[in-house]
Design a protein around this motif. Structure first.
Motif, PDB file in Angstrom:
ATOM      1  N   ALA A  32      87.116  61.391 -25.730  1.00 24.46           N
ATOM      2  CA  ALA A  32      86.885  60.394 -26.357  1.00 24.46           C
ATOM      3  C   ALA A  32      87.650  59.714 -27.712  1.00 24.46           C
ATOM      4  CB  ALA A  32      85.418  60.120 -27.148  1.00 24.46           C
ATOM      5  N   VAL A  33      88.236  61.026 -28.298  1.00 26.87           N
ATOM      6  CA  VAL A  33      89.197  60.964 -29.337  1.00 26.87           C
ATOM      7  C   VAL A  33      90.532  60.485 -28.875  1.00 26.87           C
ATOM      8  CG1 VAL A  33      90.452  62.351 -31.181  1.00 26.87           C
ATOM      9  CG2 VAL A  33      87.950  62.256 -31.133  1.00 26.87           C
ATOM     10  N   LEU A  34      90.987  61.422 -27.631  1.00 23.60           N
ATOM     11  CA  LEU A  34      92.294  61.202 -26.899  1.00 23.60           C
ATOM     12  C   LEU A  34      92.452  59.880 -26.334  1.00 23.60           C
ATOM     13  CD1 LEU A  34      92.575  64.750 -25.038  1.00 23.60           C
ATOM     14  CD2 LEU A  34      94.101  63.539 -26.911  1.00 23.60           C
ATOM     15  N   GLU A  35      91.301  59.308 -25.973  1.00 17.59           N
ATOM     16  CA  GLU A  35      91.261  57.713 -25.492  1.00 17.59           C
ATOM     17  C   GLU A  35      91.687  56.720 -26.679  1.00 17.59           C
ATOM     18  OE1 GLU A  35      88.001  56.672 -23.431  1.00 17.59           O
ATOM     19  OE2 GLU A  35      88.110  58.411 -21.902  1.00 17.59           O
ATOM     20  N   THR A  36      91.490  57.204 -27.798  1.00 19.01           N
ATOM     21  CA  THR A  36      91.797  56.227 -28.804  1.00 19.01           C
ATOM     22  C   THR A  36      93.306  56.331 -29.414  1.00 19.01           C
ATOM     23  OG1 THR A  36      91.218  57.849 -30.556  1.00 19.01           O
ATOM     24  CG2 THR A  36      89.494  56.281 -29.715  1.00 19.01           C
TER      25      THR A  36
END
Length: 201
Positions: A196-200
């Motif tokens: 989820a962090v990488l998608e941001t």
């Protein structure tokens, strides 16, 4: 610096074998190594290089000689990248180390290093800062515990994980571990958070 500063019988032998290679094969070998040092490939496959025939004729080098050439060039290019040598400086160092270098081979090194040397230098700096392994493969399987320190009862399910990691040295190591189902669920939750962090980003 191996490959650049060494002037020994081994260096003379390797450079002599380089002189026996057709220029197209030497160029291809250098390209493979430079691609690896730029982080574009996972390694240098000597069998792929040795299977190349130039103009329909096979090359008379045994596997050991080809491996020596690859190691020598790998060390040379890696060291030149760490030192941020220019193409002229690299060729000068090679000539100082051994007088047997074919002029055409040095021209190939100069041409390739002019284009790709800065990219190798950038990759070498990044690797030096990170100096961590790279995940190559991850395998897992679900099993039933027959005996275990952390399982309350036999026949408890567990997850076994095998990681293959390419170390900064280029060697591939394997790490394995087992987790109970609650440990695996926590592991899974942490991976979802990372995703989820990488998608941001």
């Amino acid at each position: 610096m191996p490959g650049l500063d060494a002037s020994s019988q081994g260096t003379n032998e390797v450079v002599g074998n380089i002189g026996r290679l057709p220029l197209e094969m030497f160029t291809g070998t250098c390209q493979h190594i430079l691609s690896y040092l730029q982080g574009l490939t996972r390694g240098v496959d000597s069998s792929e290089i040795s299977n190349v025939s130039v103009n329909g004729s096979a090359v008379n080098l045994d596997e050991h000689a080809l491996q020596s050439i690859i190691r020598f060039l790998m060390l040379t290019f890696r060291s030149a990248g760490k030192r941020n040598l220019s193409a002229d400086d690299l060729v000068s160092k090679l000539e100082e180390g051994c007088s047997k270098w074919p002029k055409a081979s040095l021209q190939v090194v100069h041409k390739l290093w002019t284009k790709q040397g800065p990219l190798v230098h950038t990759q070498q700096e990044a690797q030096a800062m990170l100096s961590i392994g790279q995940l190559v493969d991850m395998q897992w399987k679900l099993g039933m515990a027959v005996s275990c320190d952390t399982c309350r009862s036999l026949n408890s399910p567990f997850v076994s994980v095998l990681l293959k990691i390419a170390e900064p040295s280029g060697q591939i190591s394997q790490k394995s571990f087992e987790m109970t189902i609650p440990q695996f669920q926590n592991f899974h939750r942490q991976f979802k958070e990372m995703a989820a962090v990488l998608e941001t980003v």
